[in-house]
Design a protein around this motif. Structure first.
Motif, PDB file in Angstrom:
ATOM      1  N   LEU A   1       0.828  -1.206   0.000  1.00  0.00           N
ATOM      2  CA  LEU A   1       0.000   0.000   0.000  1.00  0.00           C
ATOM      3  C   LEU A   1       0.863   1.255   0.000  1.00  0.00           C
ATOM      4  O   LEU A   1       0.596   2.204  -0.734  1.00  0.00           O
ATOM      5  CB  LEU A   1      -0.943   0.016   1.212  1.00  0.00           C
ATOM      6  N   SER A   2       1.916   1.273   0.809  1.00  0.00           N
ATOM      7  CA  SER A   2       2.742   2.479   0.885  1.00  0.00           C
ATOM      8  C   SER A   2       3.555   2.695  -0.387  1.00  0.00           C
ATOM      9  O   SER A   2       3.786   3.834  -0.789  1.00  0.00           O
ATOM     10  CB  SER A   2       3.653   2.446   2.113  1.00  0.00           C
ATOM     11  N   VAL A   3       3.952   1.620  -1.058  1.00  0.00           N
ATOM     12  CA  VAL A   3       4.758   1.746  -2.272  1.00  0.00           C
ATOM     13  C   VAL A   3       3.909   2.120  -3.482  1.00  0.00           C
ATOM     14  O   VAL A   3       4.279   2.990  -4.266  1.00  0.00           O
ATOM     15  CB  VAL A   3       5.547   0.439  -2.545  1.00  0.00           C
ATOM     16  N   ALA A   4       2.762   1.497  -3.659  1.00  0.00           N
ATOM     17  CA  ALA A   4       1.995   1.724  -4.890  1.00  0.00           C
ATOM     18  C   ALA A   4       0.482   1.635  -4.720  1.00  0.00           C
ATOM     19  O   ALA A   4      -0.252   2.306  -5.438  1.00  0.00           O
ATOM     20  CB  ALA A   4       2.429   0.712  -5.951  1.00  0.00           C
ATOM     21  N   GLY A   5       0.009   0.822  -3.820  1.00  0.00           N
ATOM     22  CA  GLY A   5      -1.424   0.561  -3.714  1.00  0.00           C
ATOM     23  C   GLY A   5      -2.249   1.767  -3.315  1.00  0.00           C
ATOM     24  O   GLY A   5      -3.347   1.988  -3.833  1.00  0.00           O
ATOM     25  N   ARG A   6      -1.745   2.566  -2.380  1.00  0.00           N
ATOM     26  CA  ARG A   6      -2.525   3.720  -1.930  1.00  0.00           C
ATOM     27  C   ARG A   6      -2.705   4.731  -3.052  1.00  0.00           C
ATOM     28  O   ARG A   6      -3.768   5.328  -3.219  1.00  0.00           O
ATOM     29  CB  ARG A   6      -1.881   4.366  -0.714  1.00  0.00           C
ATOM     30  N   ARG A   7      -1.690   4.925  -3.867  1.00  0.00           N
ATOM     31  CA  ARG A   7      -1.825   5.854  -5.001  1.00  0.00           C
ATOM     32  C   ARG A   7      -2.895   5.359  -5.972  1.00  0.00           C
ATOM     33  O   ARG A   7      -3.678   6.138  -6.503  1.00  0.00           O
ATOM     34  CB  ARG A   7      -0.488   6.018  -5.723  1.00  0.00           C
ATOM     35  N   MET A   8      -2.917   4.048  -6.203  1.00  0.00           N
ATOM     36  CA  MET A   8      -3.948   3.477  -7.074  1.00  0.00           C
ATOM     37  C   MET A   8      -5.332   3.751  -6.490  1.00  0.00           C
ATOM     38  O   MET A   8      -6.245   4.181  -7.199  1.00  0.00           O
ATOM     39  CB  MET A   8      -3.741   1.973  -7.236  1.00  0.00           C
ATOM     40  N   LEU A   9      -5.506   3.515  -5.191  1.00  0.00           N
ATOM     41  CA  LEU A   9      -6.794   3.722  -4.551  1.00  0.00           C
ATOM     42  C   LEU A   9      -7.174   5.200  -4.523  1.00  0.00           C
ATOM     43  O   LEU A   9      -8.316   5.562  -4.818  1.00  0.00           O
ATOM     44  CB  LEU A   9      -6.783   3.137  -3.138  1.00  0.00           C
ATOM     45  N   ASP A  10      -6.241   6.060  -4.182  1.00  0.00           N
ATOM     46  CA  ASP A  10      -6.521   7.497  -4.109  1.00  0.00           C
ATOM     47  C   ASP A  10      -6.874   8.083  -5.471  1.00  0.00           C
ATOM     48  O   ASP A  10      -7.643   9.032  -5.552  1.00  0.00           O
ATOM     49  CB  ASP A  10      -5.326   8.255  -3.524  1.00  0.00           C
ATOM     50  N   GLY A  11      -6.314   7.515  -6.537  1.00  0.00           N
ATOM     51  CA  GLY A  11      -6.575   8.033  -7.882  1.00  0.00           C
ATOM     52  C   GLY A  11      -7.846   7.520  -8.522  1.00  0.00           C
ATOM     53  O   GLY A  11      -8.245   7.988  -9.587  1.00  0.00           O
ATOM     54  N   ALA A  12      -8.497   6.569  -7.863  1.00  0.00           N
ATOM     55  CA  ALA A  12      -9.711   5.975  -8.434  1.00  0.00           C
ATOM     56  C   ALA A  12     -10.863   6.975  -8.415  1.00  0.00           C
ATOM     57  O   ALA A  12     -11.035   7.725  -7.448  1.00  0.00           O
ATOM     58  CB  ALA A  12     -10.097   4.721  -7.648  1.00  0.00           C
ATOM     59  N   ALA A  13     -11.658   6.962  -9.479  1.00  0.00           N
ATOM     60  CA  ALA A  13     -12.881   7.770  -9.490  1.00  0.00           C
ATOM     61  C   ALA A  13     -13.791   7.307  -8.357  1.00  0.00           C
ATOM     62  O   ALA A  13     -14.467   8.118  -7.727  1.00  0.00           O
ATOM     63  CB  ALA A  13     -13.591   7.656 -10.837  1.00  0.00           C
ATOM     64  N   ARG A  14     -13.807   6.008  -8.089  1.00  0.00           N
ATOM     65  CA  ARG A  14     -14.553   5.433  -6.975  1.00  0.00           C
ATOM     66  C   ARG A  14     -13.851   4.160  -6.512  1.00  0.00           C
ATOM     67  O   ARG A  14     -13.301   3.414  -7.313  1.00  0.00           O
ATOM     68  CB  ARG A  14     -15.981   5.045  -7.369  1.00  0.00           C
ATOM     69  N   ILE A  15     -13.903   3.943  -5.196  1.00  0.00           N
ATOM     70  CA  ILE A  15     -13.533   2.656  -4.617  1.00  0.00           C
ATOM     71  C   ILE A  15     -14.859   1.997  -4.270  1.00  0.00           C
ATOM     72  O   ILE A  15     -15.667   2.564  -3.528  1.00  0.00           O
ATOM     73  CB  ILE A  15     -12.657   2.804  -3.363  1.00  0.00           C
TER      74      ILE A  15
ATOM     75  N   LEU B   1      -7.425   2.792   5.584  1.00  0.00           N
ATOM     76  CA  LEU B   1      -6.215   2.564   4.796  1.00  0.00           C
ATOM     77  C   LEU B   1      -6.137   3.455   3.563  1.00  0.00           C
ATOM     78  O   LEU B   1      -5.061   3.658   3.006  1.00  0.00           O
ATOM     79  CB  LEU B   1      -6.154   1.092   4.362  1.00  0.00           C
ATOM     80  N   ALA B   2      -7.267   3.958   3.107  1.00  0.00           N
ATOM     81  CA  ALA B   2      -7.307   4.815   1.913  1.00  0.00           C
ATOM     82  C   ALA B   2      -8.253   5.988   2.178  1.00  0.00           C
ATOM     83  O   ALA B   2      -9.285   6.117   1.533  1.00  0.00           O
ATOM     84  CB  ALA B   2      -7.751   4.007   0.699  1.00  0.00           C
ATOM     85  N   PRO B   3      -7.907   6.849   3.140  1.00  0.00           N
ATOM     86  CA  PRO B   3      -8.845   7.891   3.561  1.00  0.00           C
ATOM     87  C   PRO B   3      -9.155   8.941   2.501  1.00  0.00           C
ATOM     88  O   PRO B   3     -10.169   9.620   2.582  1.00  0.00           O
ATOM     89  CB  PRO B   3      -8.157   8.521   4.774  1.00  0.00           C
ATOM     90  N   ARG B   4      -8.310   9.074   1.491  1.00  0.00           N
ATOM     91  CA  ARG B   4      -8.567  10.075   0.450  1.00  0.00           C
ATOM     92  C   ARG B   4      -9.367   9.505  -0.713  1.00  0.00           C
ATOM     93  O   ARG B   4      -9.721  10.228  -1.634  1.00  0.00           O
ATOM     94  CB  ARG B   4      -7.250  10.653  -0.062  1.00  0.00           C
TER      95      ARG B   4
END
Length: 194
Positions: A148-162, A176-179
């Motif tokens: 998550l810290s290396v790549a996953g959080r950026r993927m989640l934060d950039g999503a139009a929707r989770i 884990l993905a507050p944004r």
């Protein structure tokens, strides 16, 4: 509308995610105008996967009103970018899509596909399928937190929707993905076999 879905493997013995992807892509494809004998586009569905073992034969045959299937090798560099052949296929598939739908947060190919979607300005959705809840995060937790810290959080934060299927799942995962921009919707299910 053109929807691109990605799941690493369509092997039904893997469980619920595969069944959810098959049911969702099938239901979307049924909404295509062509499936109803009407000229026009409606919803066009492409399923991108690394293993099409249990994809219905009618999909592989390219029958009208069925999802189109593309298979990639899922080759990744150590920096979570796609290998040359996959990069070309993903770039083309994302360029054709109006929306990209990624399934599960832990597949490194999702990170690369999400990066391509961000690069082209194509909105994408990530369905986490319960994999960010408290119990799941205790299973190989250190590895997941590093990812998550290396790549996953950026993927989640950039999503139009989770996409979450329940409010409780959303509440746990958003730690884990507050944004991330969350939406709670139940899964589409094909009940005809039952």
């Amino acid at each position: 509308m053109r929807c691109l879905h990605y799941v690493d493997a369509v092997v039904e013995e893997a469980g619920g995610v595969v069944r959810a992807v098959l049911d969702l892509t099938s239901a979307l494809a049924e909404q295509s105008l062509e499936a109803h004998g009407i000229e026009g586009r409606g919803i066009e569905v492409t399923l991108l996967t690394g293993d099409a073992q249990d994809v219905p034969k009618s999909w592989l045959a390219g029958e009208p009103g069925m999802p189109r299937v593309e298979v990639i090798s899922r080759s990744l560099t150590p920096w979570l970018s796609l290998g040359a052949a996959d990069r070309e296929a993903v770039t083309a598939a994302v360029a054709e899509a109006d929306l990209v739908h990624l399934h599960t947060p832990w597949d490194p190919c999702n990170v690369a596909i999400a990066a391509e979607a961000r690069r082209t300005g194509t909105p994408y959705v990530v369905s986490v399928h319960g994999m960010l809840d408290d119990w799941s995060m205790t299973q190989r937790g250190l590895k997941k937190r590093v990812y998550l810290s290396v790549a996953g959080r950026r993927m989640l934060d950039g999503a139009a929707r989770i996409h979450f299927t329940a409010e409780g799942e959303r509440q746990q995962a958003m730690k884990l993905a507050p944004r991330g921009s969350a939406v709670v919707l139940p899964l589409v299910m094909d009940l005809s076999p039952y």
